[in-house]
Design a protein around this motif. Structure first.
Motif, PDB file in Angstrom:
ATOM      1  N   ASN A 151      -1.569  11.797   8.673  1.00  0.00           N
ATOM      2  CA  ASN A 151      -0.536  13.010   8.948  1.00  0.00           C
ATOM      3  C   ASN A 151       0.933  12.435   8.681  1.00  0.00           C
ATOM      4  O   ASN A 151       1.815  13.181   9.055  1.00  0.00           O
ATOM      5  N   SER A 152       0.883  11.259   7.798  1.00  0.00           N
ATOM      6  CA  SER A 152       2.358  10.818   7.991  1.00  0.00           C
ATOM      7  C   SER A 152       3.100  11.379   6.605  1.00  0.00           C
ATOM      8  O   SER A 152       4.403  11.197   6.485  1.00  0.00           O
ATOM      9  N   THR A 153       2.635  12.091   5.913  1.00  0.00           N
ATOM     10  CA  THR A 153       3.304  13.147   4.806  1.00  0.00           C
ATOM     11  C   THR A 153       2.905  14.692   5.125  1.00  0.00           C
ATOM     12  O   THR A 153       3.065  15.133   4.141  1.00  0.00           O
ATOM     13  N   ASN A 154       2.439  14.951   6.275  1.00  0.00           N
ATOM     14  CA  ASN A 154       2.131  16.495   6.637  1.00  0.00           C
ATOM     15  C   ASN A 154       3.401  17.110   6.893  1.00  0.00           C
ATOM     16  O   ASN A 154       3.900  17.223   7.952  1.00  0.00           O
ATOM     17  N   VAL A 155       4.143  17.558   5.821  1.00  0.00           N
ATOM     18  CA  VAL A 155       5.462  18.352   6.070  1.00  0.00           C
ATOM     19  C   VAL A 155       5.128  19.900   6.567  1.00  0.00           C
ATOM     20  O   VAL A 155       4.137  20.064   6.481  1.00  0.00           O
ATOM     21  N   GLN A 202       0.753  -1.244  -0.041  1.00  0.00           N
ATOM     22  CA  GLN A 202       0.031   0.115  -0.183  1.00  0.00           C
ATOM     23  C   GLN A 202       0.948   1.238  -0.171  1.00  0.00           C
ATOM     24  O   GLN A 202       1.173   1.879   1.096  1.00  0.00           O
ATOM     25  N   TRP A 203       1.278   1.533  -1.260  1.00  0.00           N
ATOM     26  CA  TRP A 203       2.197   2.823  -1.202  1.00  0.00           C
ATOM     27  C   TRP A 203       1.866   4.102  -0.654  1.00  0.00           C
ATOM     28  O   TRP A 203       2.396   4.572   0.202  1.00  0.00           O
ATOM     29  N   LEU A 204       0.569   4.388  -0.885  1.00  0.00           N
ATOM     30  CA  LEU A 204       0.194   5.721  -0.557  1.00  0.00           C
ATOM     31  C   LEU A 204      -0.907   5.601   0.770  1.00  0.00           C
ATOM     32  O   LEU A 204      -1.408   6.528   1.095  1.00  0.00           O
ATOM     33  N   SER A 205      -1.072   4.268   1.117  1.00  0.00           N
ATOM     34  CA  SER A 205      -1.925   4.058   2.234  1.00  0.00           C
ATOM     35  C   SER A 205      -1.322   3.684   3.544  1.00  0.00           C
ATOM     36  O   SER A 205      -1.973   3.754   4.526  1.00  0.00           O
ATOM     37  N   ASP A 206      -0.237   3.098   3.477  1.00  0.00           N
ATOM     38  CA  ASP A 206       0.500   2.788   4.712  1.00  0.00           C
ATOM     39  C   ASP A 206       1.491   3.856   5.211  1.00  0.00           C
ATOM     40  O   ASP A 206       2.177   4.446   4.460  1.00  0.00           O
ATOM     41  N   PRO A 207       1.012   4.450   6.448  1.00  0.00           N
ATOM     42  CA  PRO A 207       1.692   5.456   6.963  1.00  0.00           C
ATOM     43  C   PRO A 207       3.229   5.052   7.266  1.00  0.00           C
ATOM     44  O   PRO A 207       4.087   5.927   7.205  1.00  0.00           O
ATOM     45  N   ASN A 208       3.688   3.845   7.184  1.00  0.00           N
ATOM     46  CA  ASN A 208       5.068   3.523   7.302  1.00  0.00           C
ATOM     47  C   ASN A 208       5.961   3.773   6.185  1.00  0.00           C
ATOM     48  O   ASN A 208       7.195   4.110   6.414  1.00  0.00           O
ATOM     49  N   ILE A 209       5.292   3.652   5.117  1.00  0.00           N
ATOM     50  CA  ILE A 209       6.086   3.942   3.758  1.00  0.00           C
ATOM     51  C   ILE A 209       5.642   5.089   2.882  1.00  0.00           C
ATOM     52  O   ILE A 209       6.261   5.478   1.885  1.00  0.00           O
ATOM     53  N   ALA A 210       4.530   5.717   3.096  1.00  0.00           N
ATOM     54  CA  ALA A 210       3.849   6.880   2.442  1.00  0.00           C
ATOM     55  C   ALA A 210       4.781   7.932   2.317  1.00  0.00           C
ATOM     56  O   ALA A 210       4.866   8.420   1.168  1.00  0.00           O
ATOM     57  N   LEU A 211       5.796   8.284   3.317  1.00  0.00           N
ATOM     58  CA  LEU A 211       6.499   9.477   3.066  1.00  0.00           C
ATOM     59  C   LEU A 211       7.514   8.961   2.022  1.00  0.00           C
ATOM     60  O   LEU A 211       8.074   9.939   1.184  1.00  0.00           O
TER      61      LEU A 211
END
Length: 323
Positions: A272-276, A178-187
Motif C-alpha cells: 500500500n505504499s502507492t495507495n493514494v 527495485q523501483w516498483l517493488s521497494d516500498p521506500n521508493i515506489a511512490l
C-alpha cells in the motif's frame, strides 16, 4: 334653383400591411456581444450541468446514505456517519499523506524543470521553435500508455533503466534498485511518468508568461549591476506570479487525483505504499461495495482541494496587490 349634392364615395379600409418594426424593437432583438457570448456558452453550460454539476450533487447526496447497489440493499440515511468513519480511518489518513507526498514530488520537479527549460527557450528566442515543438510531444501521450511505458522501463530485473545504470557502472547489478517493488521508493517511481508527461505543460505556461515580462526593466537592472539570480528572484518571478499560481493550481489538482498512471504500474502496492486517495475511493466503492463511504471520502477530498486552491491564489497570486 336646385342644388345638387355630391355624394362622397364610400372608401373601404385599406388592407393592413406588415407591421413596421420600430427602433425600439430593433434594439430589443439585436444580437449584442453579450448575447452572442451567452449563446456560445450555452452548449458548454448544458454539458457541464448534465455531466459535471448533476453527478457532483448526486455524489454528495450519496455520502449521507449507506447502501450496496450490487447486493440490492436500500438506501439507509446515516447522516454524517460516513464522514466520521472516513476521518477516523487509518487508511484514509495514510492515503491522504501519500497523496500530499505524491503531489509535492510531482509539482516540485515539474516546476523546477519547467522553469529551467522555459528560461532556456526564452533565451534562445525564435531559434527555440523546433525545441518547443519536440518538448511538447509527451503531452500527446495518454497517461495509461505512459504508465505502461515506464513500468517496462523500471520493472525489476529486466528494466531498461537499471540496465543502463549497470552499463554506466553506477550500480553493481541490474536488479540492485527495485523501483516498483521497494516500498521506500515506489511512490517516487510512480511519480516519474507524471513528471515526464506534464513538465512540458508547465514549460509552455511559464514560457508564455516570460514573453510578457517587460524587457526594459530587466535591461535597467542589468545596467545597475544586478546578477542573474537577483534578476530571477527580484524581477522575473514576481512578474510571473499570476502565471505560476495558475500552473501550480492546475497541476497540483491534477496530480492529486492521479489514478491511471499509478494503477497500471503498482495498483497501490507494494504494501500500500502507492495507495493514494483516488485509489482508496475507487477500491472502497468497487472492491468493498460501499459507495456511501466512498462518496464521503471523495467529498472531503474535493473540499480539501478547493481550500488548497484558494490558499494558493491568495498567497502566490495575491490579486489586487501593488507589489
Amino acid at each position: 334653383m336646385t342644388t345638387t349634392t355630391r355624394e362622397r364615395p364610400v372608401t373601404t379600409p385599406a388592407a393592413r400591411g406588415p407591421r413596421t418594426v420600430t427602433r425600439r424593437d430593433r434594439r430589443r432583438f439585436r444580437l449584442t456581444d453579450s448575447r452572442f457570448a451567452l449563446f456560445l456558452m450555452l452548449p458548454a453550460a448544458a454539458f457541464l450541468a448534465a455531466f459535471v454539476a448533476w453527478p457532483l450533487v448526486q455524489f454528495v447526496y450519496n455520502s449521507f446514505f449507506k447502501y450496496n447497489p450490487i447486493a440490492g440493499s436500500p438506501h439507509t440515511f446515516v447522516g454524517l456517519r460516513n464522514y466520521v468513519q472516513a476521518l477516523t480511518s487509518a487508511d484514509f489518513g495514510n492515503s491522504a499523506l501519500r497523496t500530499i507526498a505524491y503531489t509535492l514530488i510531482v509539482v516540485t520537479l515539474e516546476f523546477v524543470l519547467g522553469l529551467t527549460v522555459a528560461l532556456l527557450l526564452s533565451g534562445l528566442g525564435n531559434r527555440s521553435r523546433v525545441f518547443r515543438t519536440i518538448f511538447l510531444y509527451p503531452l500527446m501521450i495518454a497517461p495509461i500508455v505512459a504508465g505502461l511505458l515506464w513500468r517496462f522501463l523500471l520493472i525489476d530485473n529486466s528494466g531498461i533503466v537499471n540496465q543502463l545504470l549497470y552499463e554506466a557502472h553506477i550500480i553493481s547489478s541490474p536488479n540492485q534498485i527495485q523501483w516498483l517493488s521497494d516500498p521506500n521508493i515506489a511512490l517516487f517511481s510512480v511519480a516519474l511518468p507524471d513528471v515526464w508527461l506534464t513538465t512540458s505543460f508547465i514549460t509552455l505556461v511559464l514560457f508564455a508568461g516570460l514573453q510578457n515580462v517587460p524587457g526594459d526593466i530587466i535591461e535597467a537592472a542589468r545596467l545597475d549591476g544586478a546578477r542573474y539570480p537577483t534578476l530571477l528572484g527580484r524581477i522575473i518571478l514576481p512578474q510571473l506570479r499570476p502565471v505560476i499560481a495558475v500552473a501550480l493550481i492546475v497541476r497540483g489538482v491534477d496530480a492529486a487525483r492521479a489514478f491511471d498512471v499509478i494503477v497500471v504500474q503498482t495498483n497501490g502496492g507494494p504494501q500500500n505504499s502507492t495507495n493514494v486517495l483516488s485509489l482508496l475511493v475507487y477500491n472502497t466503492q468497487i472492491a468493498n461495495g460501499n459507495p456511501g463511504l466512498a462518496s464521503a471520502m471523495g467529498t472531503i477530498y474535493l473540499i480539501a482541494m478547493m481550500v488548497i486552491a484558494i490558499v494558493a491564489v491568495v498567497t502566490i497570486w495575491r490579486p489586487g496587490s501593488e507589489s
